[in-house]
Design an enzyme around this catalytic site. Structure first.
Site, PDB file in Angstrom:
ATOM      1  N   ASP A 166       4.411  -6.080   9.658  1.00 58.08           N
ATOM      2  CA  ASP A 166       5.482  -5.762  10.352  1.00 58.08           C
ATOM      3  C   ASP A 166       5.535  -6.367  11.795  1.00 58.08           C
ATOM      4  O   ASP A 166       6.510  -7.183  12.323  1.00 58.08           O
ATOM      5  CB  ASP A 166       5.262  -4.276  11.078  1.00 58.08           C
ATOM      6  CG  ASP A 166       5.570  -3.572   9.937  1.00 58.08           C
ATOM      7  OD1 ASP A 166       6.438  -3.575   9.063  1.00 58.08           O
ATOM      8  OD2 ASP A 166       5.403  -2.139  10.095  1.00 58.08           O
ATOM      9  N   ASP A 226      -0.089  -3.393  12.270  1.00 50.39           N
ATOM     10  CA  ASP A 226       0.462  -3.642  10.885  1.00 50.39           C
ATOM     11  C   ASP A 226       0.877  -5.095  10.855  1.00 50.39           C
ATOM     12  O   ASP A 226       1.853  -5.486  11.456  1.00 50.39           O
ATOM     13  CB  ASP A 226       1.395  -2.655  10.530  1.00 50.39           C
ATOM     14  CG  ASP A 226       2.111  -2.859   9.130  1.00 50.39           C
ATOM     15  OD1 ASP A 226       2.194  -4.024   8.815  1.00 50.39           O
ATOM     16  OD2 ASP A 226       2.025  -2.075   8.589  1.00 50.39           O
ATOM     17  N   ARG A 261       0.857  -1.192   0.009  1.00 53.83           N
ATOM     18  CA  ARG A 261       0.081   0.134  -0.167  1.00 53.83           C
ATOM     19  C   ARG A 261       0.954   1.373   0.023  1.00 53.83           C
ATOM     20  O   ARG A 261       1.760   1.476   1.014  1.00 53.83           O
ATOM     21  CB  ARG A 261      -0.819   0.008   1.295  1.00 53.83           C
ATOM     22  CG  ARG A 261      -2.165  -0.644   1.257  1.00 53.83           C
ATOM     23  CD  ARG A 261      -3.172  -0.477   2.312  1.00 53.83           C
ATOM     24  NE  ARG A 261      -2.836   0.145   3.531  1.00 53.83           N
ATOM     25  CZ  ARG A 261      -3.435   0.612   4.436  1.00 53.83           C
ATOM     26  NH1 ARG A 261      -4.725   0.553   4.131  1.00 53.83           N
ATOM     27  NH2 ARG A 261      -2.949   0.828   5.532  1.00 53.83           N
ATOM     28  N   THR A 318      -1.109   7.503  -0.701  1.00 50.18           N
ATOM     29  CA  THR A 318      -2.427   7.293  -1.323  1.00 50.18           C
ATOM     30  C   THR A 318      -3.177   6.015  -0.801  1.00 50.18           C
ATOM     31  O   THR A 318      -4.593   6.000  -0.995  1.00 50.18           O
ATOM     32  CB  THR A 318      -2.379   7.214  -2.899  1.00 50.18           C
ATOM     33  OG1 THR A 318      -1.641   5.808  -2.907  1.00 50.18           O
ATOM     34  CG2 THR A 318      -1.616   8.223  -3.495  1.00 50.18           C
TER      35      THR A 318
HETATM   36  C1  PRP Z   1      -1.342  -4.850   4.226  1.00 49.37           C
HETATM   37  C2  PRP Z   1      -2.104  -5.935   4.491  1.00 49.37           C
HETATM   38  C3  PRP Z   1      -2.862  -5.963   3.141  1.00 49.37           C
HETATM   39  C4  PRP Z   1      -3.305  -4.610   2.896  1.00 49.37           C
HETATM   40  C5  PRP Z   1      -4.613  -4.233   3.365  1.00 49.37           C
HETATM   41  O1  PRP Z   1      -0.452  -4.975   3.523  1.00 49.37           O
HETATM   42  O2  PRP Z   1      -1.363  -7.139   4.669  1.00 49.37           O
HETATM   43  O3  PRP Z   1      -2.364  -6.638   2.099  1.00 49.37           O
HETATM   44  O4  PRP Z   1      -2.276  -3.780   3.749  1.00 49.37           O
HETATM   45  O5  PRP Z   1      -4.943  -3.025   2.982  1.00 49.37           O
HETATM   46  P1  PRP Z   1      -5.877  -2.392   2.056  1.00 49.37           P
HETATM   47  O6  PRP Z   1      -7.146  -3.356   2.153  1.00 49.37           O
HETATM   48  O7  PRP Z   1      -6.302  -0.984   2.322  1.00 49.37           O
HETATM   49  O8  PRP Z   1      -5.168  -2.421   0.652  1.00 49.37           O
HETATM   50  P2  PRP Z   1       0.884  -3.944   3.277  1.00 49.37           P
HETATM   51  O9  PRP Z   1       0.539  -2.881   1.862  1.00 49.37           O
HETATM   52  O10 PRP Z   1       0.985  -3.052   4.536  1.00 49.37           O
HETATM   53  O11 PRP Z   1       2.127  -4.886   2.786  1.00 49.37           O
HETATM   54  P3  PRP Z   1       3.027  -5.683   3.772  1.00 49.37           P
HETATM   55  O12 PRP Z   1       1.987  -7.105   3.757  1.00 49.37           O
HETATM   56  O13 PRP Z   1       4.162  -5.978   2.839  1.00 49.37           O
HETATM   57  O14 PRP Z   1       3.126  -5.178   5.293  1.00 49.37           O
HETATM   58  N1  URA Z   2      -2.982  -3.207   6.851  1.00 54.17           N
HETATM   59  C1  URA Z   2      -2.359  -3.819   8.207  1.00 54.17           C
HETATM   60  O1  URA Z   2      -1.446  -4.560   8.344  1.00 54.17           O
HETATM   61  N2  URA Z   2      -3.351  -3.381   9.212  1.00 54.17           N
HETATM   62  C2  URA Z   2      -4.338  -2.595   8.765  1.00 54.17           C
HETATM   63  O2  URA Z   2      -4.861  -2.311   9.902  1.00 54.17           O
HETATM   64  C3  URA Z   2      -4.588  -1.924   7.587  1.00 54.17           C
HETATM   65  C4  URA Z   2      -3.829  -2.610   6.705  1.00 54.17           C
END
Ligand code: PRP
Ligand code: URA
Length: 226
Positions: free
Chosen positions: A220, A217, A121, A125
């Site tokens: 993380d 998160d 993400r 944005t």
């Molecule tokens: C997080 C999560 C989803 C996304 C959800 O991933 O694991 O993939 O955000 O958010 P959305 O519904 O608003 O799209 P992130 O982009 O943080 O990447 P990561 O899994 O690599 O930490």
């Molecule tokens: N991605 C995450 O990991 N946590 C949230 O709450 C939203 C997006």
């Protein structure tokens, strides 16, 4: 502090539009989800719990699999029994956080093929950005289960479904741990054919697109990054 029990009301208020959302409210799933949410749960335990909950949820997500009668022999004599009728499954984690759910599913369905979709993400944005995609060659013949712990704005799940459909996928479900009402609405309005399996529907998103109360998160917490 937001009350988790208030969320049931939201499900009722959503009425018809919730019909493709399955909230897995089994006590073991809910107990483990509470531990996952807890800010004091460290990375090792968090990883173990995410895998366990994914395995428990797989039990419900695979409920649709058709059975066929087979003849076997027990040590006592012949027996008609039931086995899964050759459905081909695929699990597709959205990187990174979806990786934490893969082994839970593979423990129950070891023959499933695994595809990977890399999305992150954009922090400004909140829109997903694609950086990787590797899928089984016969994706159009498989029952696909997208794995991602968080359905927040719904942007990532919607993009993953767009991508799978462009590659010819015909049957797609989403398994997450926590969904927001906004994410459900976004995914359902673009892809009403995609059933959503979640352990909880939380209250809302905050200004940074995080689910409230959520779990923070997911990526993380799984991988110890910040
Ligand atoms: C997080 C999560 C989803 C996304 C959800 O991933 O694991 O993939 O955000 O958010 P959305 O519904 O608003 O799209 P992130 O982009 O943080 O990447 P990561 O899994 O690599 O930490
Ligand atoms: N991605 C995450 O990991 N946590 C949230 O709450 C939203 C997006």
């Amino acid at each position: 502090m937001p009350e988790i029990s208030a969320l049931r009301k939201y499900e009722v208020e959503m009425g018809d539009r919730m019909k493709n959302v399955y909230v897995i409210d089994h006590p073991l799933v809910q107990h483990k989800l509470a531990l996952i949410r807890d800010e004091n749960t460290g990375a090792k335990e968090f990883r173990e719990l995410v895998e366990e909950v994914a395995m428990l949820m797989a039990y419900e997500v695979t409920r649709f699999l058709p059975l066929e009668e087979v003849e076997i022999r027990t040590p006592i004599g012949p027996c008609k029994a039931k086995m899964i009728a050759g459905k081909k499954l695929g699990v597709v984690p959205i990187l990174r956080a979806g990786l934490g759910m893969v082994n839970g599913l593979l423990k129950l369905i070891p023959a499933a093929k695994v595809g990977h979709i890399g999305l992150y993400r954009d922090p400004d944005t909140l829109s997903p950005v694609e950086y990787y995609c590797k899928l089984p060659a016969d994706v159009q013949e498989r029952e696909l289960i997208i794995l991602d712990p968080m359905l927040a704005t719904g942007g990532s799940a919607t993009m993953a479904v767009d991508l799978l459909k462009r590659k010819g996928a015909n049957s797609i479900k989403l398994m997450c741990l926590i969904a927001s009402p906004e994410g459900i609405e976004a995914l359902h309005s673009k892809h009403p054919d995609v059933d959503i399996y979640t352990a909880a529907v939380d209250e809302r998103l905050n200004d940074h697109g995080y689910i409230v109360p959520g779990l923070g998160d997911a990526g993380d917490r799984l991988f110890g990054t910040k």
